[in-house]
Design an enzyme around this catalytic site. Structure first.
Site, short mmCIF file in Angstrom:
data_model
loop_
_atom_site.label_atom_id
_atom_site.label_comp_id
_atom_site.label_asym_id
_atom_site.label_seq_id
_atom_site.Cartn_x
_atom_site.Cartn_y
_atom_site.Cartn_z
N LYS A 111 51.66 43.53 55.43
CA LYS A 111 50.40 43.85 56.19
C LYS A 111 49.16 42.89 56.16
CE LYS A 111 47.71 46.95 57.28
NZ LYS A 111 46.48 45.44 57.90
N GLU B 271 45.57 50.02 44.64
CA GLU B 271 43.89 48.37 43.51
C GLU B 271 43.74 49.38 44.26
OE1 GLU B 271 41.25 47.26 42.78
OE2 GLU B 271 42.48 45.23 43.95
N CYS C 241 36.75 43.55 44.55
CA CYS C 241 35.97 44.96 44.21
C CYS C 241 36.01 45.20 42.30
CB CYS C 241 37.69 45.39 44.39
SG CYS C 241 38.89 44.83 43.38
N GLU D 258 29.48 50.85 47.49
CA GLU D 258 30.15 49.53 46.79
C GLU D 258 29.30 48.78 47.81
OE1 GLU D 258 34.16 47.32 45.59
OE2 GLU D 258 34.50 48.81 46.92
#
Length: 493
Positions: free
Chosen positions: A181, A257, A291, A388
């Site tokens: 997906k 992750e 990330c 983040e």
């Protein structure tokens, strides 16, 4: 090849059981060029019924695929690698059109993603088991490793070729079927990759692709179905937590992750020019939308002004533009929501006392651009140090002692990667051991490597992708106890 030609060549439908087909309800969604805000094309929008059909196809194909010899699986992956490299420019243009990064970065992603296929093709023929005598000598212990089974692979938009390849490669090598997906912002590259794998000889039903704008509804029936055996997800920590909760119902094997909040530490003795080079890579690769992007800059007070000045000067020279334009260094962010978040974090830091050394102003015009930005005097505890950023902003704080910077670097629920610049070997090893992250870039602003285990600690994830252990995420261990009673045991003499 022209931009329309590249887009037109890609399948816009779902791939289920080897057939490209429309969504069950005929629905579609637009894919946008973030540099212009214009729609590139419409893509089929999968429904829960389509997800179930994809799992049906994966389950049907699993036993046959698991029995395929490792060498054949390896050859399929190697052929797919070679096809990607041969079509590098075409794939790079597709990545740039739907994700925004410059063509040079997109070419690098094609090479990087293709290398995962090659790496795991080489690992496919090295899946090992073991044989030993039990400790009391009464049995022989046989340990074999077998494919986990059908997998759900959920991939992000920021690396639309590398992230699917990093999951598909080991799944194919291990003998697992899968449902991918992709993120709705960038589904085209995944569809093109699926086409390459089919051309390389991957059998029908082994890889199924279901883009959707309703991820929660589409993944729920899969996560609740006992036939699914594994979930691998790359994305935000909040979404990862939700998926872990759903996966608990059927006790799925999971690989996660998740988010990062990477510290970039510049010690007093660091080579500042090398540190600035590393900062440019660690902060601006993928427009900062990664990330593993450096998020919190901790610079020794004695060198902070020099480092900040050099970094700001370098960032000021960069050219913002559409990724396809010659001379573009940085493309747009993925959408308006992401740009708004970055701007809010910068504005919040400035309101709290941070100083803008360069950038910090949203440019006028079309597209979701944000300039490379350097902030100094960033207050400890401000939002930009806790969240983040996912954008081209370097937020710089200072420190004076090793203990102080280690406390600050580790003061986060995240633990994906750290960057450390020092010329003192003892300090480098000591600090690397104490940093609470799964990866450390030591005098290096780039850590991604197909041959190395990628992953984090704490709330940055579970498991590893890449390296010699990456294939383990897709294998189960089975222990067979073989009776080995001494010859003649129990017989009368």
């Amino acid at each position: 090849m022209s931009e329309p030609d590249v887009v037109n060549r890609v399948e816009k439908r779902l791939l289920i059981g080897g057939q490209w087909r429309q969504a069950a309800d005929g629905g579609t969604f637009p894919v946008e060029d973030p540099a212009t805000g214009r729609t590139l094309c419409e893509v089929s929008d999968a429904t829960p019924a389509d997800a179930t059909a994809a799992l049906d196809a994966a389950v049907r194909a699993q036993a046959t695929w698991a029995a395929v010899p490792p060498r054949r699986r390896a050859e399929i992956l190697r052929r797919a690698h070679d096809l990607l490299i041969a079509r590098q420019d075409e794939f790079a243009l597709l990545i740039t059109l739907e994700m925004g990064k410059s063509l040079s970065e997109s070419r690098a992603e094609v090479s990087y993603g293709a290398n995962y296929l090659r790496w795991f093709g080489e690992e496919a023929v090295r899946i090992e088991g073991s044989w030993k005598v039990s400790e009391d000598g009464s049995a022989r212990v046989l340990v074999m490793r077998q494919p986990v089974g059908p997998c759900l692979l959920i991939t992000p938009w920021n690396a639309p070729l590398a992230m699917p390849a990093r999951k598909i490669g080991p799944a194919v090598a291990a003998g697992c079927t899968m449902i991918v997906k992709p993120a709705p912002q960038a589904p085209l590259t995944t569809a093109a990759l699926a086409g390459v794998l089919a051309e390389a000889g991957l059998p029908d039903g082994v890889l199924n692709v279901i883009p959707t704008t309703n991820a929660a509804a589409v993944t729920e029936p899969l996560l609740c179905d006992g036939r699914l055996r594994k979930l691998s997800f790359t994305g935000s920590t909040p979404v990862g937590r939700l998926l872990l909760g759903q996966a608990a119902g059927t006790v799925l094997r999971v690989s996660m992750e998740l988010g990062g909040n990477a510290p970039f530490i510049v010690c007093r003795d660091a080579d500042l020019d090398a540190a600035v080079d590393g900062a440019m890579t660690a902060k601006l690769r993928n427009i900062g939308e990664a990330c593993i992007a450096a998020n919190r800059f901790h610079v020794h007070a004695a060198v902070a002004e020099e480092f900040s000045g050099k970094l700001a000067a370098r960032m000021t020279t960069l050219t913002l533009g559409r990724g396809t334009d010659p001379g573009t260094d940085l493309g747009p962010l993925i959408d308006e929501g992401q740009r708004r978040k970055v701007a809010e974090l910068v504005d919040d830091a400035v309101a709290a006392g941070a100083r803008v050394r360069t950038g910090g102003v949203v440019p006028a015009g079309a597209g979701y651009f944000y300039p490379p930005t350097v902030l100094t005097d960033v207050p400890a505890g401000s939002r930009i140090t806790r969240e983040e950023i996912f954008g081209p902003v370097a937020a710089i704080q200072t420190f004076t002692t090793e203990a102080e910077v280690l406390r600050a670097a580790n003061d986060t629920e995240f633990g994906l990667v750290s960057y450390l610049y020092t010329r003192d070997l003892s300090q480098a090893l000591r600090m690397s051991e104490q940093l609470e992250t799964g990866m450390v870039g030591l005098n290096r602003g780039y850590v991604s490597d197909a041959s190395a285990p990628f992953g984090g600690m704490k709330q940055s994830g579970i498991g590893r992708e890449g390296g010699n252990t990456g294939i383990d995420e897709y294998l189960e261990q089975k222990y067979v106890a073989i009776d080995a009673a001494p010859s003649g045991a129990g017989e009368s003499r």
